[in-house]
Design a protein around this motif. Structure first.
Motif, PDB file in Angstrom:
ATOM      1  N   UNK A  54     -12.983  -5.502  -7.019  1.00 60.49           N
ATOM      2  CA  UNK A  54     -12.940  -6.647  -6.116  1.00 60.49           C
ATOM      3  C   UNK A  54     -11.800  -6.386  -5.154  1.00 60.49           C
ATOM      4  N   UNK A  55     -11.682  -7.189  -4.107  1.00 58.43           N
ATOM      5  CA  UNK A  55     -10.573  -6.954  -3.165  1.00 58.43           C
ATOM      6  C   UNK A  55      -9.237  -6.870  -3.888  1.00 58.43           C
ATOM      7  N   UNK A  56      -8.457  -5.875  -3.575  1.00 56.48           N
ATOM      8  CA  UNK A  56      -7.138  -5.635  -4.152  1.00 56.48           C
ATOM      9  C   UNK A  56      -7.213  -5.292  -5.641  1.00 56.48           C
ATOM     10  N   UNK A  57      -8.411  -4.987  -6.145  1.00 51.58           N
ATOM     11  CA  UNK A  57      -8.609  -4.527  -7.524  1.00 51.58           C
ATOM     12  C   UNK A  57      -8.005  -5.462  -8.571  1.00 51.58           C
ATOM     13  N   UNK A  58      -8.024  -6.761  -8.328  1.00 54.98           N
ATOM     14  CA  UNK A  58      -7.513  -7.729  -9.291  1.00 54.98           C
ATOM     15  C   UNK A  58      -6.034  -8.045  -9.146  1.00 54.98           C
ATOM     16  N   UNK A  59      -5.378  -7.479  -8.157  1.00 49.29           N
ATOM     17  CA  UNK A  59      -3.941  -7.731  -7.974  1.00 49.29           C
ATOM     18  C   UNK A  59      -3.670  -9.209  -7.691  1.00 49.29           C
ATOM     19  N   UNK A  60      -4.463  -9.815  -6.816  1.00 51.13           N
ATOM     20  CA  UNK A  60      -4.256 -11.233  -6.479  1.00 51.13           C
ATOM     21  C   UNK A  60      -4.432 -12.093  -7.720  1.00 51.13           C
ATOM     22  N   UNK A  61      -5.499 -11.853  -8.463  1.00 51.28           N
ATOM     23  CA  UNK A  61      -5.744 -12.629  -9.680  1.00 51.28           C
ATOM     24  C   UNK A  61      -4.617 -12.448 -10.689  1.00 51.28           C
ATOM     25  N   UNK A  62      -4.086 -11.240 -10.784  1.00 47.76           N
ATOM     26  CA  UNK A  62      -3.004 -10.966 -11.740  1.00 47.76           C
ATOM     27  C   UNK A  62      -1.700 -11.641 -11.351  1.00 47.76           C
ATOM     28  N   UNK A  63      -1.395 -11.652 -10.082  1.00 45.53           N
ATOM     29  CA  UNK A  63      -0.109 -12.197  -9.626  1.00 45.53           C
ATOM     30  C   UNK A  63      -0.127 -13.710  -9.414  1.00 45.53           C
ATOM     31  N   UNK A  64      -1.318 -14.285  -9.246  1.00 50.12           N
ATOM     32  CA  UNK A  64      -1.399 -15.711  -8.925  1.00 50.12           C
ATOM     33  C   UNK A  64      -2.277 -16.478  -9.905  1.00 50.12           C
ATOM     34  N   UNK A  65      -2.060 -16.220 -11.185  1.00 48.89           N
ATOM     35  CA  UNK A  65      -2.669 -16.985 -12.276  1.00 48.89           C
ATOM     36  C   UNK A  65      -4.183 -17.106 -12.180  1.00 48.89           C
ATOM     37  N   UNK A  66      -4.865 -16.004 -11.859  1.00 48.07           N
ATOM     38  CA  UNK A  66      -6.322 -15.990 -11.877  1.00 48.07           C
ATOM     39  C   UNK A  66      -7.006 -16.483 -10.624  1.00 48.07           C
ATOM     40  N   UNK A  67      -6.261 -16.881  -9.621  1.00 48.19           N
ATOM     41  CA  UNK A  67      -6.866 -17.378  -8.380  1.00 48.19           C
ATOM     42  C   UNK A  67      -7.641 -16.244  -7.707  1.00 48.19           C
ATOM     43  N   UNK A  68      -8.790 -16.562  -7.132  1.00 47.18           N
ATOM     44  CA  UNK A  68      -9.612 -15.533  -6.487  1.00 47.18           C
ATOM     45  C   UNK A  68      -8.990 -15.115  -5.150  1.00 47.18           C
TER      46      UNK A  68
END
Length: 103
Positions: A54-68
């Motif tokens: 997915x975009x950024x390979x899950x980095x956003x979800x990892x850093x921001x508590x699961x937010x897409x």
């Protein structure tokens, strides 16, 4: 910003509140974006459960508590809009005749 902190002007507190709200600027996320690496101090910033295509390979979800990524983009757009409005009020800039970057 340091100059604005020292002078008394209308709406300054609104601008300073927006500037001081760092919720969308996680240090691991920033480090990955700045250094083009998914590791921060030897630890992978992407949690295993989010490591997917997915975009950024899950980095956003990892850093921001699961937010897409889409929700993060919307929050970031709103943050930029609020900052823009606060700056306009402080500097008394008219934006009539201009259209927003996104619609």
């Amino acid at each position: 910003m340091n100059r604005l902190r020292k002078i008394e002007i209308p709406y300054k507190s609104t601008l300073m509140d927006e500037v001081n709200d760092r919720a969308l600027f996680d240090s691991s996320f920033r480090s990955c974006m700045i250094h083009y690496d998914f590791y921060n101090k030897g630890i992978c910033a992407v949690k295993d459960e989010y490591l997917v295509e997915k975009p950024f390979f899950g980095l956003i979800e990892s850093c921001f508590e699961g937010i897409s990524g889409e929700d993060y983009q919307e929050l970031l757009d709103n943050k930029i809009f609020r900052l823009s409005e606060a700056i306009e009020k402080v500097l008394i800039i008219s934006t009539q005749g201009y259209r927003p970057f996104s619609s």
